[in-house]
Design an enzyme around this catalytic site. Sequence first.
Site, short mmCIF file in Angstrom:
data_model
loop_
_atom_site.label_atom_id
_atom_site.label_comp_id
_atom_site.label_asym_id
_atom_site.label_seq_id
_atom_site.Cartn_x
_atom_site.Cartn_y
_atom_site.Cartn_z
CD GLU A 116 -2.17 -1.23 2.93
OE1 GLU A 116 -1.77 -0.01 3.69
OE2 GLU A 116 -3.18 -1.90 3.13
CE LYS A 118 4.70 4.80 6.99
NZ LYS A 118 4.90 6.20 7.18
CE1 TYR A 236 -7.01 7.43 -0.89
CE2 TYR A 236 -6.81 9.47 0.84
CZ TYR A 236 -6.89 8.76 -0.83
OH TYR A 236 -7.49 9.79 -1.21
CE LYS A 326 9.50 7.53 6.67
NZ LYS A 326 9.01 7.86 7.98
CB CYS A 421 13.59 48.31 7.19
SG CYS A 421 12.48 47.84 6.33
CB CYS A 424 11.44 52.17 5.61
SG CYS A 424 11.20 51.38 7.27
CB CYS A 439 11.30 46.98 10.00
SG CYS A 439 10.95 48.72 9.55
CB CYS A 444 8.00 49.24 7.41
SG CYS A 444 8.81 48.63 6.21
S1 IVH Z 1 -0.78 0.30 9.07
C1 IVH Z 1 -0.48 -1.77 12.79
N1 IVH Z 1 -0.46 1.32 6.52
O1 IVH Z 1 1.78 5.41 8.73
C2 IVH Z 1 -0.19 -0.96 11.76
N2 IVH Z 1 -0.52 2.46 8.20
O2 IVH Z 1 4.71 4.83 10.40
C3 IVH Z 1 0.02 0.30 11.53
N3 IVH Z 1 0.51 4.60 7.80
O3 IVH Z 1 0.79 4.73 12.22
C4 IVH Z 1 -0.04 1.13 10.48
N4 IVH Z 1 -0.34 4.91 4.88
O4 IVH Z 1 -0.46 6.73 10.77
C5 IVH Z 1 -0.59 1.61 7.56
N5 IVH Z 1 -0.88 1.80 4.36
C6 IVH Z 1 -1.17 2.16 5.43
C7 IVH Z 1 -0.27 3.55 5.79
C8 IVH Z 1 0.17 4.07 7.47
C9 IVH Z 1 0.13 5.72 6.23
C10 IVH Z 1 0.80 5.70 8.42
C11 IVH Z 1 0.14 5.33 10.23
C12 IVH Z 1 0.96 4.54 11.15
C13 IVH Z 1 2.74 5.12 10.08
C14 IVH Z 1 3.81 4.14 10.82
#
Ligand code: IVH
Length: 699
Positions: A116, A118, A236, A326, A421, A424, A439, A444
């Site tokens: 998914e 993030k 979401y 990340k 300034c 001015c 200033c 001004c």
């Molecule tokens: S699952 C126990 N799914 O990322 C599992 N989290 O770094 C918890 N987040 O606190 C979350 N997209 O706020 C999940 N598709 C996603 C997410 C997601 C964003 C955030 C969420 C969580 C944080 C953790």
Amino acid sequence: MATALTADQQIQELREELRHHEHLYYALDAPELTDAQYDALMNRLKKLEADHPELVTPDSPTQRVGGKPREGFAKVAHSRPMLSLDNAYNEEELRAWEQRVRSGLPAAEKLQFVCELKLDGLSLALQYGPGAHGSAHLERGVTRGDGTIGEDVTTNVRTIRSVPLSIAAKKLKEAGLPESFEVRGEVVLPQLAFMKMNEERVAAGMAPAANPRNAAAGTIRTLEPNIVAQRRLDFYAYFLLRDGETLLPSHTETLQALKTAGFRVNAHAKTVKTIEEVVAFIAVAEDLRETLGYEIDGVVIKVDSASQQRRLGFTGKAPRWAIAYKFAARAAVTKLEGVLFQVGRTGKVTPVAALTPVVVGGTTVSRATLHNADEIARLGVRIGDYVQVERGGDVIPKIVEVVEDKDHPRGKKEIVFPQSCPVCDSELMRVEGEVDWRCVNNACPARVREELLHWAARGVMNIEGLGDAMVVQLLGQSAASVNEEEVSEEGAPVVERTALVHTIADLYRLTQEQLLGLERVGEKTADALLAQIERSKKAGLARVLLGLGVRFVGERTAQLLAEHFGSMEALMVASAEELEAVNEVGPKVAQAIVEYFAIEKNQQLVSELASLGLTVTAEKRVVGTALAGLTFVLTGTLPTLTRDEAKAKIESAGGKVSGSVSKKTSFVVAGDDAGSKLEKAQQLGVNVLDEAGLLEMLT
Ligand code: IVH
């Protein structure tokens, strides 16, 4: 013969009616009354209450300004902790995670993953319970908080359009959901909404939110549901629980069920069997990132099977069955061509880097803030240097460091902070202990321009039509003359016309004839602007106070001050101690207010505004003194009062309510099922009351 209603009955009915309409307006965004009709009801109630002061209660709609929920948010324990995720920053770490997962399960078991996006927002838990005719309805929306205890933000959550308020029996059945369940997911603020919000904040003299996540978090916690509704947050869904347990056998099915039930589920989710497929998904997601319209900061990979999830379990704060991959920060190297100095509303001079345009994560960047003189010194940056520019979740890029190697030689020219300034030419001053230079000239042009824009901003005096272009004309200048870049050689602005406006008060003296003399202003525009200005006279004390732009006085503080003092007159003469008696006003704020009103020009402005017909009074919230100086902690369920009611009663009698018991606690008010707080009170020897005891103190 119809019997006339008693005053008490009339008051009760009016309150009911007002509450109903406030709910329609703020929570459902579906008002049935015009503002005037609403005001008429409110005025009837005010009049009745004025005639019968003994019938005024703290929960009466007259005691709240603008239909705001007065209290902060109630704390709620989560059915199961809301965890965070462990991170992986490269493929190697991702594969290491896969290995850990495999070694935690029998070798023969097949694995599937769900990838998914993030979403870079904040997580939220939505609790649904049985509604009418077999439906499920939204009972509560709770923030993550510390993961164990969150805040009840239901009123605000109801304004998010992608959160279903109720789900019909038929849909529940189709989705395979019971009537009671909990959905978890992410609240995000789309980038466009974020930019709009920041423009408004800056215009209102507030610091811009650093990124959409902070903005979303701030929005969900504001006390003004109508603001939340305007901001267009999205939700979401990605989790489904019943009694704190995963309901369906796989995550893939969970996402499907959520979708069927009417939740928004992110379209970019994929069920895969191998880490190679995960890696491919990540590559696609990185490309998608620039076009989504909302921020993501990585990819979340989850083990699909609920049974495997259960067996893998958790380590500390994160599940073993999921990981967040990340993305690397979006950065680029470019050259610092020069530095501009901008003058803000408070006179603050901000250095802004002028960069050779460079594409950072899909956006061309040519400016970055350098914040202040200290930041320039910290970076050790010179003009001509190559610098690393980063764009995080925020749209405002920042300079991270100076880059130096054989392809990137150092620049030679020191950045000289101006001595006067840039607009001015007045002296600049730096308050001891603060980093910013300001200033000193209150008149001004750069400052007056910002002051007027702040005054007119949405959320302040709301004067439509008084934007940048108009303000510049009213100041008798061309846009360039108050802009940091095109200051004339002497450093003074080129004044081309005589100014129609020198102070905020002058706005209220403008005539149609004067406005018609401006460029591109016809009768219609002139009249519309004058009407807006006229209307703003009624904005009320809190808005005027906010509009004045006293340092540290934001929306909430202005509101609290207005309610406490009831008039500008009273506020102007208040001492620092008197100001600090207001809830949430500390020494710094009190000092800033005292300093502001000590300046004769400011006193004069305020008295001019009053004589020009602006409302500078507010309804005073009568705070009793019966419990002044006492601190209460509420615990357990009281027999007749809810927590909020008890809190309101204590506060309206001058007492304070705190969340935890300490030696400083005066009383713990304990109801049924009081837990550790009661124990702690007993240990510390704090007095314990029941509800009856509390009510007795209040009379
Ligand atoms: S699952 C126990 N799914 O990322 C599992 N989290 O770094 C918890 N987040 O606190 C979350 N997209 O706020 C999940 N598709 C996603 C997410 C997601 C964003 C955030 C969420 C969580 C944080 C953790």
